[in-house]
Write an enzyme that holds these catalytic residues in place. Structure first.
Site, PDB file in Angstrom:
ATOM      1  N   SER A 159       0.870  -1.165   0.000  1.00  0.00           N
ATOM      2  CA  SER A 159       0.000   0.000   0.000  1.00  0.00           C
ATOM      3  C   SER A 159       0.913   1.223   0.000  1.00  0.00           C
ATOM      4  O   SER A 159       1.722   1.387   0.911  1.00  0.00           O
ATOM      5  CB  SER A 159      -0.860  -0.038   1.269  1.00  0.00           C
ATOM      6  OG  SER A 159      -1.582   1.159   1.404  1.00  0.00           O
ATOM      7  N   LYS A 185      -1.076  -1.062  -4.468  1.00  0.00           N
ATOM      8  CA  LYS A 185      -2.256  -0.258  -4.125  1.00  0.00           C
ATOM      9  C   LYS A 185      -1.804   1.179  -3.918  1.00  0.00           C
ATOM     10  O   LYS A 185      -0.841   1.435  -3.190  1.00  0.00           O
ATOM     11  CB  LYS A 185      -2.880  -0.841  -2.857  1.00  0.00           C
ATOM     12  CG  LYS A 185      -3.808   0.062  -2.092  1.00  0.00           C
ATOM     13  CD  LYS A 185      -4.525  -0.748  -1.006  1.00  0.00           C
ATOM     14  CE  LYS A 185      -4.651   0.032   0.289  1.00  0.00           C
ATOM     15  NZ  LYS A 185      -5.274  -0.773   1.351  1.00  0.00           N
ATOM     16  N   LYS A 187      -2.762   4.959  -2.627  1.00  0.00           N
ATOM     17  CA  LYS A 187      -3.696   5.793  -1.871  1.00  0.00           C
ATOM     18  C   LYS A 187      -4.052   6.991  -2.739  1.00  0.00           C
ATOM     19  O   LYS A 187      -3.153   7.572  -3.393  1.00  0.00           O
ATOM     20  CB  LYS A 187      -3.034   6.265  -0.570  1.00  0.00           C
ATOM     21  CG  LYS A 187      -2.812   5.139   0.429  1.00  0.00           C
ATOM     22  CD  LYS A 187      -4.126   4.681   1.012  1.00  0.00           C
ATOM     23  CE  LYS A 187      -3.919   3.738   2.185  1.00  0.00           C
ATOM     24  NZ  LYS A 187      -5.193   3.284   2.752  1.00  0.00           N
ATOM     25  N   ASP A 212      -7.047   3.142  -3.189  1.00  0.00           N
ATOM     26  CA  ASP A 212      -7.775   3.179  -1.907  1.00  0.00           C
ATOM     27  C   ASP A 212      -8.003   4.644  -1.535  1.00  0.00           C
ATOM     28  O   ASP A 212      -7.054   5.394  -1.324  1.00  0.00           O
ATOM     29  CB  ASP A 212      -6.962   2.472  -0.821  1.00  0.00           C
ATOM     30  CG  ASP A 212      -7.707   2.370   0.507  1.00  0.00           C
ATOM     31  OD1 ASP A 212      -8.843   2.883   0.608  1.00  0.00           O
ATOM     32  OD2 ASP A 212      -7.142   1.773   1.452  1.00  0.00           O
ATOM     33  N   GLU A 237     -10.945   0.795  -3.569  1.00  0.00           N
ATOM     34  CA  GLU A 237     -11.270   0.510  -2.164  1.00  0.00           C
ATOM     35  C   GLU A 237     -11.928   1.713  -1.498  1.00  0.00           C
ATOM     36  O   GLU A 237     -11.413   2.836  -1.584  1.00  0.00           O
ATOM     37  CB  GLU A 237      -9.965   0.136  -1.453  1.00  0.00           C
ATOM     38  CG  GLU A 237     -10.119  -0.479  -0.081  1.00  0.00           C
ATOM     39  CD  GLU A 237      -8.763  -0.910   0.494  1.00  0.00           C
ATOM     40  OE1 GLU A 237      -7.812  -1.170  -0.281  1.00  0.00           O
ATOM     41  OE2 GLU A 237      -8.644  -0.973   1.726  1.00  0.00           O
ATOM     42  N   ASP A 262     -13.778  -1.638   2.831  1.00  0.00           N
ATOM     43  CA  ASP A 262     -12.868  -1.776   3.972  1.00  0.00           C
ATOM     44  C   ASP A 262     -13.605  -1.219   5.196  1.00  0.00           C
ATOM     45  O   ASP A 262     -14.252  -1.966   5.938  1.00  0.00           O
ATOM     46  CB  ASP A 262     -11.561  -1.011   3.643  1.00  0.00           C
ATOM     47  CG  ASP A 262     -10.579  -0.919   4.804  1.00  0.00           C
ATOM     48  OD1 ASP A 262     -10.909  -1.352   5.918  1.00  0.00           O
ATOM     49  OD2 ASP A 262      -9.454  -0.397   4.611  1.00  0.00           O
ATOM     50  N   LYS A 286      -9.765  -6.866   7.750  1.00  0.00           N
ATOM     51  CA  LYS A 286      -8.750  -6.501   8.737  1.00  0.00           C
ATOM     52  C   LYS A 286      -9.184  -7.150  10.045  1.00  0.00           C
ATOM     53  O   LYS A 286     -10.310  -6.921  10.499  1.00  0.00           O
ATOM     54  CB  LYS A 286      -8.642  -4.987   8.894  1.00  0.00           C
ATOM     55  CG  LYS A 286      -8.034  -4.311   7.669  1.00  0.00           C
ATOM     56  CD  LYS A 286      -7.919  -2.819   7.842  1.00  0.00           C
ATOM     57  CE  LYS A 286      -7.295  -2.209   6.590  1.00  0.00           C
ATOM     58  NZ  LYS A 286      -7.478  -0.743   6.546  1.00  0.00           N
ATOM     59  N   GLY A 314      -3.990  -4.154   6.153  1.00  0.00           N
ATOM     60  CA  GLY A 314      -3.022  -3.848   7.210  1.00  0.00           C
ATOM     61  C   GLY A 314      -3.305  -2.494   7.830  1.00  0.00           C
ATOM     62  O   GLY A 314      -4.040  -1.677   7.258  1.00  0.00           O
TER      63      GLY A 314
END
Ligand code: OSB
Ligand code: MG
Length: 401
Positions: A159, A185, A187, A212, A237, A262, A286, A314
């Site tokens: 990530s 991934k 952000k 995400d 996400e 998520d 998670k 995570g």
């Protein structure tokens, strides 16, 4: 035993497949510690930047054996409603006093005992998972196997936080691909999204790529988010509100990228609702966000039955939380690479030995030893501890600062 979801009839620890006599565990002591650890580099998401982590560790001593869990809260209530301080409050005022001195059959008994405490999944998870570690050590089995996991190796993704320019993001992606990671991934947040993803996709046309947003967009951004269809993303996400499954169902009907939820999913019921409403096609599990290993197992089974892939998310964990993520990732429903990466991506020195390492092929070898399978470095934990509180039956709770 609580009513099971179809396909999950009991915990593996309740099956006497190996002819083991069922045993009980007495919780002799619970030690709650706050440690401070500094990330190697700041990590930026749509809700803020973090570098100094305040992490709660839970040590549960049962029948003379220590099990370890980690509370995966953030320092601020920006990802979800919990924080390190709310978790301290919930564990020290409610969960610690409730469980001290109790005799349990299984760690999976804990969700029932704490069900009257609404929410606070991450606080509950830290305690429950510590007992899962102790239970598997007492049984002489690897936690991954006690949970029902089968994989020997798990596949890893990374990530990547928001960066100052598309080019610096492309460089970072290149470095992580060279390290072997199998899914990238990114952000994103408004203004730091389309151009960044476009630059990465242009340079790496075939990699497994996802984004995400951590709830940074609004339903009226649907047109903007539909522009990401051209990037052939593995998933997008949590684009919308942290607590709104219905809004994601409406968005999913307007974009091609599969939505992965998520923040919205706190338990199996939420997952079933999201799947039936067609609010997502993938779910990020998670362990902390859903309240611990027991609920995470049920959730991955419910998704598996409905053909929904899951992967392990995570929360910038220390080695203890990371080790629990490795164990959970071995379950059959975890069919996509997770955000479970090497200790050294985040920490100069982790608090477990060996550290979590990722092979050149982007996999983590699942440890075979009992419990979480990594040794907790007590000396490091002690040095990093800023406060601790101990709960035991024969002793008033002891607070040390
Ligand atoms: O949304 O997955 C997230 C970190 C903090 C809070 C939320 C998230 C994340 C990550 C980091 O993406 C995942 C990791 O631990 O590597
Ligand atoms: Mg996320």
């Amino acid at each position: 035993m609580r009513p099971a979801w179809p396909g999950i009839t009991s915990c593996p620890s309740e099956q006497s497949e190996e002819g083991l006599a069922l045993r009980t565990m007495k919780i002799e002591r619970i030690v709650l510690r706050e440690i401070h650890m500094r990330l190697k580099a700041p990590f930026e998401t749509s809700f803020g930047t973090v570098q100094n982590r305040r992490i709660l560790l839970v040590e549960v001593v049962a029948d003379g054996v220590s099990g370890w869990g980690e509370v995966t809260t953030g320092e601020t209530p920006a990802y979800n409603a919990e924080t390190t301080d709310t978790a301290w409050h919930i564990i020290s005022s409610f969960i610690g006093p409730l469980l001290q001195g109790k005799t349990l059959n299984h760690a999976s008994d804990i969700p029932g005992l704490v069900a009257h405490i609404r929410g606070h999944e991450m606080a509950k998870s830290g305690v429950e998972n510590a007992l899962w570690d102790a239970e598997s050590k007492l049984a002489g089995r690897a936690l991954s196997r006690l949970l029902g996991g089968e994989k020997q190796r798990i596949e890893c993704g990374v990530s990547l936080g928001i960066r100052e320019s598309p080019q610096s993001l492309v460089d970072k992606v290149e470095a992580e691909l060279a390290n072997g990671y199998r899914r990238i991934k990114l952000k994103i947040k408004p203004e730091k999204d389309y151009d960044y993803v476009k630059a990465v996709r242009k340079k790496f046309p075939t990699i497994l790529l996802s984004v995400d947003a951590n709830s940074a967009y609004r339903p009226e951004d649907a047109g903007h988010l539909a522009r990401f269809d051209e990037f052939d993303l593995l998933m997008m996400e949590q684009p919308l509100y942290w607590d709104d499954i219905y809004a994601h169902a409406r968005l999913q009907a307007q974009i091609k990228s599969p939505i992965c939820l998520d923040e919205c999913i706190h338990n199996t019921r939420h997952a079933v609702a999201a799947i039936e409403l067609k609010a997502c096609r993938i779910i990020n599990i998670k362990v902390g966000r859903v309240g611990g290993h027991t609920e995470a197992r049920l959730l991955q089974a419910a998704c598996g039955e409905r053909g929904i892939p899951v992967w392990c998310g995570g929360m910038l964990e220390s080695g203890i939380g990371r080790a629990h993520n490795v164990a959970m990732s071995t379950l059959p429903g975890f069919s996509l690479p997770g955000d479970v990466s090497a200790s050294s991506r985040y920490w100069n020195q982790d608090i477990i030995e060996p550290e979590v390492e990722v092979s050149r092929e982007g996999t983590i070898q699942v440890p075979a030893g009992s419990g979480i399978g990594y040794e907790v470095r007590r000396d490091r934990v002690e040095a990093l501890t800023v406060r601790s509180q101990t709960f035991s039956k024969n002793q008033a709770s002891v607070l040390a600062v």
